[in-house]
Design a protein around this motif. Sequence first.
Motif, short mmCIF file in Angstrom:
data_model
loop_
_atom_site.label_atom_id
_atom_site.label_comp_id
_atom_site.label_asym_id
_atom_site.label_seq_id
_atom_site.Cartn_x
_atom_site.Cartn_y
_atom_site.Cartn_z
N ASP A 22 87.96 3.50 21.27
CA ASP A 22 88.66 3.47 22.54
C ASP A 22 88.05 2.38 23.41
N GLU A 23 88.82 1.89 24.38
CA GLU A 23 88.36 0.80 25.24
C GLU A 23 88.22 1.29 26.68
N VAL A 24 87.10 0.94 27.31
CA VAL A 24 86.86 1.30 28.71
C VAL A 24 87.66 0.34 29.58
N LEU A 25 88.59 0.89 30.38
CA LEU A 25 89.40 0.07 31.27
C LEU A 25 88.75 -0.10 32.64
N GLU A 26 88.22 0.99 33.19
CA GLU A 26 87.61 0.96 34.52
C GLU A 26 86.37 1.84 34.54
N VAL A 27 85.44 1.50 35.43
CA VAL A 27 84.22 2.28 35.63
C VAL A 27 84.10 2.57 37.13
N HIS A 28 83.95 3.85 37.48
CA HIS A 28 83.85 4.27 38.88
C HIS A 28 82.69 5.23 39.07
N GLU A 29 82.12 5.25 40.30
CA GLU A 29 81.16 6.29 40.65
C GLU A 29 81.94 7.58 40.88
N ASP A 30 81.35 8.71 40.51
CA ASP A 30 82.06 9.97 40.62
C ASP A 30 81.15 11.02 41.26
N ARG A 31 81.61 11.54 42.41
CA ARG A 31 80.87 12.60 43.09
C ARG A 31 81.76 13.82 43.30
N ALA A 32 82.67 14.06 42.36
CA ALA A 32 83.63 15.16 42.50
C ALA A 32 82.96 16.53 42.41
N VAL A 33 81.90 16.65 41.63
CA VAL A 33 81.24 17.94 41.48
C VAL A 33 80.60 18.35 42.81
N GLU A 76 74.76 11.34 40.83
CA GLU A 76 76.11 10.84 40.64
C GLU A 76 76.44 10.72 39.16
N GLN A 77 77.69 10.94 38.86
CA GLN A 77 78.17 10.74 37.51
C GLN A 77 78.99 9.46 37.48
N THR A 78 79.38 9.05 36.30
CA THR A 78 80.21 7.89 36.14
C THR A 78 81.54 8.33 35.55
N LEU A 79 82.63 7.85 36.14
CA LEU A 79 83.97 8.15 35.66
C LEU A 79 84.48 6.93 34.91
N TYR A 80 84.79 7.13 33.64
CA TYR A 80 85.34 6.06 32.81
C TYR A 80 86.82 6.31 32.61
N VAL A 81 87.64 5.30 32.91
CA VAL A 81 89.06 5.35 32.58
C VAL A 81 89.18 4.64 31.24
N VAL A 82 89.63 5.38 30.22
CA VAL A 82 89.58 4.91 28.84
C VAL A 82 90.98 4.84 28.26
#
Length: 117
Positions: A22-33, A76-82
């Motif tokens: 799979d290919e990583v399209l975007e990388v974002h900081e994630d603080r949803a929890v 913080e977690q990292t959100l990857y859009v894949v």
Amino acid sequence: MKKAMILMAAAAILASGLASADEVLEVHEDRAVGGGFGGLSGFMLGAAAGGPVGALVGGGIGYLMGQGAQQAAGLEQTLYVVKREDGSVARIRASDDRFLQGQHIERDGARITAAAK
């Protein structure tokens, strides 16, 4: 003859693993929890203190404070859009930030690893 068939099957299995990365399209900081936990806590405290309006205000303030607390604690977690091999798009949350945009990854359930080259 059997050894040759086993080698061909092993080669096909290894080659198919490379093609399914799979290919990583975007990388974002994630603080949803932190936001979710803070929002729920603020909602309950606001409802107890101020009724329905207090619940809404407390939930909003709790959401923002929960995100800030998660960031301040360094959790913080990292959100990857894949982009998956079938063309669909998935969102994957991980505790690390070692994958870059455009990098190929392999998924094994919730665990993601760099694709072998």
